[in-house]
Each structure stands twice: as C-alpha cells, then as structure tokens.
Design an enzyme around this catalytic site. Sequence first.
Site, PDB file in Angstrom:
ATOM      1  N   GLY A   1       0.836  -1.190   0.000  1.00 22.24           N
ATOM      2  CA  GLY A   1       0.000   0.000   0.000  1.00 22.24           C
ATOM      3  C   GLY A   1       0.873   1.243   0.000  1.00 22.24           C
ATOM      4  O   GLY A   1       2.012   1.203   0.470  1.00 22.24           O
TER       5      GLY A   1
ATOM      6  N   GLN B   1       3.127   9.946   1.122  1.00 19.25           N
ATOM      7  CA  GLN B   1       4.454   9.322   1.235  1.00 19.25           C
ATOM      8  C   GLN B   1       5.373   9.672   0.069  1.00 19.25           C
ATOM      9  O   GLN B   1       6.592   9.493   0.176  1.00 19.25           O
ATOM     10  CB  GLN B   1       4.319   7.801   1.321  1.00 19.25           C
TER      11      GLN B   1
ATOM     12  N   HIS C   1      -2.126   7.993   6.814  1.00 21.40           N
ATOM     13  CA  HIS C   1      -1.079   8.763   6.127  1.00 21.40           C
ATOM     14  C   HIS C   1      -1.650  10.065   5.576  1.00 21.40           C
ATOM     15  O   HIS C   1      -1.023  11.121   5.673  1.00 21.40           O
ATOM     16  CB  HIS C   1      -0.501   7.969   4.950  1.00 21.40           C
TER      17      HIS C   1
ATOM     18  N   HIS D   1      -4.425   2.157   7.596  1.00 19.38           N
ATOM     19  CA  HIS D   1      -3.035   2.644   7.671  1.00 19.38           C
ATOM     20  C   HIS D   1      -2.810   3.754   6.631  1.00 19.38           C
ATOM     21  O   HIS D   1      -2.203   4.784   6.934  1.00 19.38           O
ATOM     22  CB  HIS D   1      -2.109   1.445   7.431  1.00 19.38           C
ATOM     23  N   GLU D   2      -3.339   3.545   5.399  1.00 20.37           N
ATOM     24  CA  GLU D   2      -3.121   4.528   4.326  1.00 20.37           C
ATOM     25  C   GLU D   2      -3.938   5.805   4.554  1.00 20.37           C
ATOM     26  O   GLU D   2      -3.449   6.909   4.279  1.00 20.37           O
ATOM     27  CB  GLU D   2      -3.463   3.935   2.952  1.00 20.37           C
TER      28      GLU D   2
ATOM     29  N   CYS E   1       5.840  -0.063   7.304  1.00 19.30           N
ATOM     30  CA  CYS E   1       5.531   1.117   6.492  1.00 19.30           C
ATOM     31  C   CYS E   1       6.719   1.426   5.593  1.00 19.30           C
ATOM     32  O   CYS E   1       7.858   1.393   6.044  1.00 19.30           O
ATOM     33  CB  CYS E   1       5.249   2.305   7.416  1.00 19.30           C
ATOM     34  N   LEU E   2       6.445   1.729   4.323  1.00 15.87           N
ATOM     35  CA  LEU E   2       7.529   2.069   3.395  1.00 15.87           C
ATOM     36  C   LEU E   2       8.274   3.328   3.841  1.00 15.87           C
ATOM     37  O   LEU E   2       9.420   3.535   3.457  1.00 15.87           O
ATOM     38  CB  LEU E   2       6.971   2.264   1.974  1.00 15.87           C
TER      39      LEU E   2
HETATM   40 NI    NI Z   1       2.756   3.423   5.613  1.00 13.20          NI
END
Ligand code: NI
Length: 196
Positions: free
Chosen positions: A63, A68, A154, A150-151, A108-109
């Site tokens: 995701g 991000q 963000h 989660h997204e 998380c990226l």
């Molecule tokens: Ni994330």
Amino acid sequence: MSVAGIIGAPAPVGNLVVSLLDILYYPDPLLRRNASQVKNVDGEVAKLVDNMLETMYDAPGIGLAATQVNVHQRVVVIDVSEENNTPLIFINPIITSSEGVAEMQEGCLSIPGVYESVKRPADVRIEAIDREGNPFEMDADGLLAVCIQHEIDHLDGKLFVDYLSILKRNRIRKRMEKWIRDGADLDDLPERPERH
Ligand code: NI
C-alpha cells in the site's frame, strides 16, 4: 506551448510512461501534512495513480499513500493479493463504519525495517472514487482493512508508530535518524513484504 517538431522531444505514449517516485522517510515533517481532497479525477490524477502503483510494486509494498511521495492529495493505492496483480485505487477514501478489533503487525515504506503490532477496527466499510472518477463502496476485513486504515492515516498526517508508546516511538525515531545519516541504505534492512 507545443513541442511538436522539436528534435529529440519524447514521443507521448500515454499510460506507458511511468516514473518511480521518491518515498519520504520518518521523521520527515512532510509526512505530517494533511492531504487535500481531490476535486477532479483527471489525467494528472490518473498519472499519479500509475506512478504510485509502480513505486509501490517496486519497493515492494502492499500500500502507498500520496503523502508518502510528497503529493498532498487524498490518493491511496493498495494491492494485498498474493500475485501482486489486483491493484486497488482509492481517491478521497473515507471509512463510513467499522466493527470489532484486530491486532496485526504493521510496517511502512516510510519507516523501513520497523514492524510493530497495532490494534485497529477489524471490519470497515469504505467509500471512495476510482481511477475513472466513479464512486464506489467496499467492505474490507483482514489485511485489506488494516492496510486501508493505515493509508488513510497517512493522508491525515498520521503514522503507525503514533499508536505505540512515546518511549518506543522515540527509540524508532532515533534509529531512523541514524539510518538516514548513514545513507538510508535499504540493503541494511531485513526484507519483508507486508510494508505499506
Ligand atoms: Ni505506511
């Protein structure tokens, strides 16, 4: 201005042109910005979606939120399928109802190499707009429910480490700051697929 006739100008090939986008790393303050609603799902938004998908698959992640990649618009891409062949696109996503509690390990990226358990609602109903500009509703549970929450966090400038104790979060922040100082080399981190 037209570029027609300029020697060496790239030929337009539509959606085949995709770019990898740079991912912001925690504790970059840009990750704390609140993303704006998308007003029109136009070609620019479709291009952003395509670039975000490419960036997510390349990472690899399951995701990615526009925040991000330093685009502060409410756009999310997700693919939780085993074969990485089921992209889901959520523009202006909102959770209209939620039920139950589930605890799952998240990554998380933007916080690579860090995995921690987080409790969230287990089942959610989502309303969003797709890449063609059509509104839709979706019920999600399991990993997809976790991922979409989660997204959306963000887009609101929130990160999964915010659910941890201050002590734990500070430890992670210091570790990330050191990793960034040392050159932000992803090869220094363990490889795990379930990052978003
Ligand atoms: Ni994330």
